[in-house]
Design a protein around this motif. Sequence first.
Motif, PDB file in Angstrom:
ATOM      1  N   ASN A 135      82.137  57.523 102.038  1.00  0.00           N
ATOM      2  CA  ASN A 135      82.145  56.091 102.353  1.00  0.00           C
ATOM      3  C   ASN A 135      83.519  55.618 102.810  1.00  0.00           C
ATOM      4  O   ASN A 135      83.621  54.703 103.619  1.00  0.00           O
ATOM      5  CB  ASN A 135      81.684  55.279 101.137  1.00  0.00           C
ATOM      6  CG  ASN A 135      80.173  55.318 100.964  1.00  0.00           C
ATOM      7  OD1 ASN A 135      79.448  55.629 101.902  1.00  0.00           O
ATOM      8  ND2 ASN A 135      79.711  55.025  99.770  1.00  0.00           N
ATOM      9  N   ALA A 171      83.771  56.586 106.305  1.00  0.00           N
ATOM     10  CA  ALA A 171      82.919  55.713 107.105  1.00  0.00           C
ATOM     11  C   ALA A 171      83.507  54.323 107.257  1.00  0.00           C
ATOM     12  O   ALA A 171      83.224  53.622 108.223  1.00  0.00           O
ATOM     13  CB  ALA A 171      81.540  55.608 106.452  1.00  0.00           C
ATOM     14  N   LEU A 195      83.022  52.179 104.726  1.00  0.00           N
ATOM     15  CA  LEU A 195      82.181  51.331 103.886  1.00  0.00           C
ATOM     16  C   LEU A 195      82.872  51.023 102.561  1.00  0.00           C
ATOM     17  O   LEU A 195      82.485  50.123 101.853  1.00  0.00           O
ATOM     18  CB  LEU A 195      80.829  52.009 103.633  1.00  0.00           C
ATOM     19  CG  LEU A 195      79.970  52.202 104.883  1.00  0.00           C
ATOM     20  CD1 LEU A 195      78.754  53.053 104.586  1.00  0.00           C
ATOM     21  CD2 LEU A 195      79.552  50.856 105.467  1.00  0.00           C
ATOM     22  N   ASP A 224      86.957  50.734 100.806  1.00  0.00           N
ATOM     23  CA  ASP A 224      88.381  50.704 101.118  1.00  0.00           C
ATOM     24  C   ASP A 224      89.094  51.908 100.523  1.00  0.00           C
ATOM     25  O   ASP A 224      88.711  52.421  99.493  1.00  0.00           O
ATOM     26  CB  ASP A 224      89.014  49.439 100.525  1.00  0.00           C
ATOM     27  CG  ASP A 224      88.508  48.211 101.230  1.00  0.00           C
ATOM     28  OD1 ASP A 224      88.289  48.292 102.447  1.00  0.00           O
ATOM     29  OD2 ASP A 224      88.313  47.192 100.555  1.00  0.00           O
ATOM     30  N   PRO A 262      83.961  49.663 110.038  1.00  0.00           N
ATOM     31  CA  PRO A 262      83.085  50.808 110.310  1.00  0.00           C
ATOM     32  C   PRO A 262      82.661  50.880 111.777  1.00  0.00           C
ATOM     33  O   PRO A 262      82.599  51.957 112.364  1.00  0.00           O
ATOM     34  CB  PRO A 262      81.876  50.560 109.413  1.00  0.00           C
ATOM     35  CG  PRO A 262      82.347  49.671 108.336  1.00  0.00           C
ATOM     36  CD  PRO A 262      83.502  48.893 108.890  1.00  0.00           C
ATOM     37  N   ARG A 263      82.381  49.713 112.365  1.00  0.00           N
ATOM     38  CA  ARG A 263      81.837  49.730 113.725  1.00  0.00           C
ATOM     39  C   ARG A 263      82.872  50.191 114.747  1.00  0.00           C
ATOM     40  O   ARG A 263      82.524  50.616 115.840  1.00  0.00           O
ATOM     41  CB  ARG A 263      81.294  48.354 114.109  1.00  0.00           C
ATOM     42  CG  ARG A 263      82.342  47.277 114.198  1.00  0.00           C
ATOM     43  CD  ARG A 263      81.785  45.964 114.698  1.00  0.00           C
ATOM     44  NE  ARG A 263      82.824  44.981 114.711  1.00  0.00           N
ATOM     45  CZ  ARG A 263      83.291  44.365 113.627  1.00  0.00           C
ATOM     46  NH1 ARG A 263      82.762  44.637 112.455  1.00  0.00           N
ATOM     47  NH2 ARG A 263      84.258  43.483 113.708  1.00  0.00           N
ATOM     48  N   MET A 285      81.696  56.449 114.234  1.00  0.00           N
ATOM     49  CA  MET A 285      81.106  57.545 113.470  1.00  0.00           C
ATOM     50  C   MET A 285      79.663  57.154 113.183  1.00  0.00           C
ATOM     51  O   MET A 285      79.338  55.986 113.052  1.00  0.00           O
ATOM     52  CB  MET A 285      81.832  57.727 112.141  1.00  0.00           C
ATOM     53  CG  MET A 285      83.283  58.128 112.309  1.00  0.00           C
ATOM     54  SD  MET A 285      84.034  58.275 110.702  1.00  0.00           S
ATOM     55  CE  MET A 285      85.719  58.615 111.156  1.00  0.00           C
ATOM     56  N   ALA A 286      78.795  58.154 113.080  1.00  0.00           N
ATOM     57  CA  ALA A 286      77.401  57.870 112.776  1.00  0.00           C
ATOM     58  C   ALA A 286      77.092  58.414 111.396  1.00  0.00           C
ATOM     59  O   ALA A 286      77.671  59.410 110.975  1.00  0.00           O
ATOM     60  CB  ALA A 286      76.492  58.509 113.804  1.00  0.00           C
ATOM     61  N   MET A 287      76.205  57.732 110.714  1.00  0.00           N
ATOM     62  CA  MET A 287      75.944  58.132 109.339  1.00  0.00           C
ATOM     63  C   MET A 287      74.445  58.315 109.125  1.00  0.00           C
ATOM     64  O   MET A 287      73.636  57.544 109.624  1.00  0.00           O
ATOM     65  CB  MET A 287      76.489  57.066 108.390  1.00  0.00           C
ATOM     66  CG  MET A 287      76.441  57.454 106.941  1.00  0.00           C
ATOM     67  SD  MET A 287      77.791  56.628 106.069  1.00  0.00           S
ATOM     68  CE  MET A 287      77.397  56.984 104.390  1.00  0.00           C
ATOM     69  N   PHE A 339      71.817  58.430 106.005  1.00  0.00           N
ATOM     70  CA  PHE A 339      71.786  58.088 104.590  1.00  0.00           C
ATOM     71  C   PHE A 339      70.709  58.864 103.848  1.00  0.00           C
ATOM     72  O   PHE A 339      69.728  59.318 104.432  1.00  0.00           O
ATOM     73  CB  PHE A 339      71.521  56.593 104.423  1.00  0.00           C
ATOM     74  CG  PHE A 339      72.625  55.732 104.925  1.00  0.00           C
ATOM     75  CD1 PHE A 339      73.590  55.255 104.068  1.00  0.00           C
ATOM     76  CD2 PHE A 339      72.702  55.397 106.280  1.00  0.00           C
ATOM     77  CE1 PHE A 339      74.612  54.454 104.537  1.00  0.00           C
ATOM     78  CE2 PHE A 339      73.723  54.599 106.754  1.00  0.00           C
ATOM     79  CZ  PHE A 339      74.681  54.127 105.872  1.00  0.00           C
ATOM     80  N   GLN A 340      70.900  58.944 102.553  1.00  0.00           N
ATOM     81  CA  GLN A 340      69.922  59.623 101.707  1.00  0.00           C
ATOM     82  C   GLN A 340      68.538  58.995 101.856  1.00  0.00           C
ATOM     83  O   GLN A 340      67.536  59.685 101.924  1.00  0.00           O
ATOM     84  CB  GLN A 340      70.388  59.534 100.249  1.00  0.00           C
ATOM     85  CG  GLN A 340      69.501  60.296  99.314  1.00  0.00           C
ATOM     86  CD  GLN A 340      70.071  60.340  97.909  1.00  0.00           C
ATOM     87  OE1 GLN A 340      71.080  59.707  97.617  1.00  0.00           O
ATOM     88  NE2 GLN A 340      69.430  61.071  97.046  1.00  0.00           N
ATOM     89  N   ALA A 343      67.604  54.829 105.570  1.00  0.00           N
ATOM     90  CA  ALA A 343      67.965  53.470 105.997  1.00  0.00           C
ATOM     91  C   ALA A 343      67.464  53.165 107.390  1.00  0.00           C
ATOM     92  O   ALA A 343      68.191  52.646 108.225  1.00  0.00           O
ATOM     93  CB  ALA A 343      69.486  53.269 105.903  1.00  0.00           C
ATOM     94  N   LEU A 359      78.459  61.623 109.635  1.00  0.00           N
ATOM     95  CA  LEU A 359      78.649  61.584 108.193  1.00  0.00           C
ATOM     96  C   LEU A 359      77.255  61.628 107.572  1.00  0.00           C
ATOM     97  O   LEU A 359      76.405  60.823 107.912  1.00  0.00           O
ATOM     98  CB  LEU A 359      79.367  60.303 107.776  1.00  0.00           C
ATOM     99  CG  LEU A 359      80.656  60.015 108.536  1.00  0.00           C
ATOM    100  CD1 LEU A 359      81.249  58.675 108.105  1.00  0.00           C
ATOM    101  CD2 LEU A 359      81.667  61.136 108.323  1.00  0.00           C
TER     102      LEU A 359
END
Lengths: 405, 278, 301
Positions: free
Chosen positions: A48, A51, A53, A55, A73-74, A78-80, A82-83, A86, A157
């Motif tokens: 995070n 990413a 998301l 600090d 983040p934007r 980077m692209a993420m 999620f578990q 999302a 990510l």
Amino acid sequence: MAEIVLDQVTKRYADGTVAVDNFDVRIAEGEFIILVGPSGCGKSTTLNMIAGLEDITEGELRVDGRRMNDMAPRDRDMAMVFQSYALYPHMTVRENIAFPLKLAKLDKAVVDEKVERAAALLDLTPYLDRKPAALSGGQRQRVAMGRAIVRSPKAFLMDEPLSNLDAKLRVQMRTSISRLQKSLGTTTVYVTHDQTEAMTLGDRIVIMRAGVIQQVGPPQELYDHPRNLFVAGFIGSPSMNFLPAEVTGDSLRTPIGDIPLEGRLRRAVGGRGRDIEEAPGEAPGEAPKEVIAGIRPEAFEDAALVHERAGGSFTGTVDLLESMGPEKLAYFTLDARAVVHSAHLEEVAKDAGSDEAGGGFQLVAQLDPKSGARRGEPLRLWFDCEAVHLFDPESGENLTERASG
Amino acid sequence: MMERPDRKRVTSWVVINTVVVLYAMIPVLWIASLSFKDPSTFTDGSFIPRKWTLDNYAGIFENDDFVRGLVNSIGIGLISTFVAIVFGTMAAYAIARLTFPGKRLLIGVSLLIAMFPQISLVSPLFQIERALGLFNTWPGLILPYITFALPLTIYTLSAFFREIPWELEKAAKMDGATPFQAFWQVIVPLAAPGMVTTAILAFIFCWNDFLFAISLTSSNAARTAPATISFFTGSTQFEDPTGSISAAAVVITIPIVIFVLFFQRRIVAGLTSGAVKG
Amino acid sequence: MTTPAPATRRALTEGQRSERRLGLWLCAPAALIMVLVTGWPIVYSVLLSLQRYDLRFPDDRAWVGLSNYAVVLTNEFWWSAFWVTLVITVISVSIELVLGMLLALAMYRAIVGRGLVRTVVLIPYGIVTVAAAYGWKYAWTPGTGWLAAMLPEGTAPLTDRVSAIAIIILAEVWKTTPFMALLLMAGMAVVPEELLRAASMDGATRWQGFAHVLLPLMKPAILVALLFRTLDAFRIFDNIYVLTNGSQNTASVSITAYHNLIGGLNLGIGNTMSVLILISVAIIAVVFIVGFGTAAPGSGR
């Protein structure tokens, strides 16, 4: 594609708890790196922070040499994945995949073309106009992947992207993620708590425990040369057998017999034992030194199948026999005195959900399928002394590695 | 063998359902029946009109006060609902998603207002609004309506927001969305059903209000339909206002019936979400 | 639980600070309106209650301390209204609880026509109280009403105190039972079905399952529903205004305050009553929350 550098990154929360402590890793361009560890070890927090998301409290995150700490983040490109994937439930598969491109204000035709290409790559073309609710778990996972790859980001990510799939699909998706990453060549940071995923996917693995990096290296290196008890216990399935061992002069006394202290083992215990050459026999009054011996299941073999190879041997009653096909797993129960007590191992056991609550300790040996071992009958085991690791019970440090490295 | 008890159960449920339907509908049907009665048959005491007429409806729509009251009701109701939803959405999102000082205070204040006896507010507002020139104006009613609709919107909407997974916002951020884009393109579409529900509940509240409407108005400039009805004297149409009052009551009931028929599920969800999950 | 402020402040990162800022900004409009429209009027109401202030004699305005409270609290009409309000509240909420529970069971368990029942029940909830009240008024008006027609010749139920209060309670119960039922149904839905099955496997009858498993588990929902309905019933206004307008000693505290304020234009006395009603409501809320341990919605987090 980018080089990501985490320069002594630390995450400390307002209440003082440290989630990630001095994380220092350089991720090469195009590398597939795995962050692995038991739950709560700080791997997701690290992801995070990369990413944006969360600090970064201290330290620096650099992508291609540029400091990213304060970037939204934007702006990190980077692209993420999620578990939970999302996926946006109100958008079709097409709209989901196109969303990042739409936000980037790309031309409509370009967007369509990229979405089609990503969909084709992931076998999603027939589902483009469905809503996520109408997809299976595996398809949803692929949509999440599609949304990540479509804009060719600097890095992927992935936060336990396969943990919501059933076992078979997980293996399938594992290979396809691996193939995809190789063909795209995009730097990838992948978080998982599953050591099998870590071993099979990564170019390099970062093992974390309680916010601290334990070891960084290629899978095989971690497997062959674990730096400490935690890494040794975490990597490998079935996991390494740990036995209490006493250094008694020229040999190592273990529940499965004495192992001669020669060569690397002798060097490992160093000051703990005494050099045979210098003083044969045991000096009276000297207390035996405690270490932990670790032997991987495959270092064992049915003694009947081993010819003319030096090694230790041990006879025990086969408690349980599992025929896996290419190999057989034999379980032996040793008495309670053979149980190793070390905080380093307890955490691994807790994570695997296998507290040895029962009276004894199970030794696992991986045998050749030709072995005639039978459940309930005694079996003589041979083991390779060269594959024995010795660990310091206090610090958990791998003494054999320290001596040779 | 299996069929019998089943049929028995179905029959008993049909009986129970009938009782419930009668319970809910009879008072409504009665007022509807009155509204269709010819004035000459008002005093027959019959549940079903013996002589049907639409004159009562024609009468109230010729009555400027009532038409004006309807316009006021709709206008004031829509504006209050809109403002309450906009402000309520903002506050509910903050309560559901963000950490900031004063959050619990805000929750507490809105809970207090939800429990507040309106009459205690009418007395001072009567004087304050007269002093500020808000008495008998639209804003004079809109302000208290928003105030009492806000706790409802904040509770219901924050319950809806909590059901939207956190990761969707993170995903939107990663996909390159600004906080506003994430809110507008991801959260709002997902919260839309909840917002519609909440808007209906808020509108029903404004539409139903009577106490503020008769206390804070003095003419048809701002008087809403329920208050207008209570001023029907009959002198405008018939001697007896029974017919006009009944017809007007039916007219102001219709929007509610429509909402209920179309949004039954949502209204039930909205009314119960705040209460259980809090 | 909370760390001391200075330590927290220092540990705040840029992200947390901007989150705080955003949170405050998002809440500001709602908070501002709620405080402006309720906060200042309450203070003003208390101030007015301490004055002799009759709009018919504005020059007579003067600070009189607590004497308005003395006037109201020794006035028999106020106490009549107070007891009427209390009686209506207690009786109607009790009936609503029982009826509401039955209705909730009907809505929750129905095997046929569940949608129909749930829809139709919302009509009393949604209908404009005044409209329904007129329906009840005409139904009980001799000569006009179908219910009055069933009574012996010459009875006028709305002109007798006891029967008028009964009709007021009927109108109130009819209108608000569905709301109670919905809240109770939500409470039921939270109780896992398996628990009731387990109870029946353990040999409980349907009634025992209801009384010993469902009811105790629904207690929080029941208390919340009771709290809301009690406070709501205590401020009853619309039904009484239409049905009797407070004649025959059927006025509630809200009606009495309204008459003093709008009819009598006596701001001092009207506001004194407002303050007293507010205090009564606060006492009811405190009794529920402290006495019965009702979890106020939102306090759980």
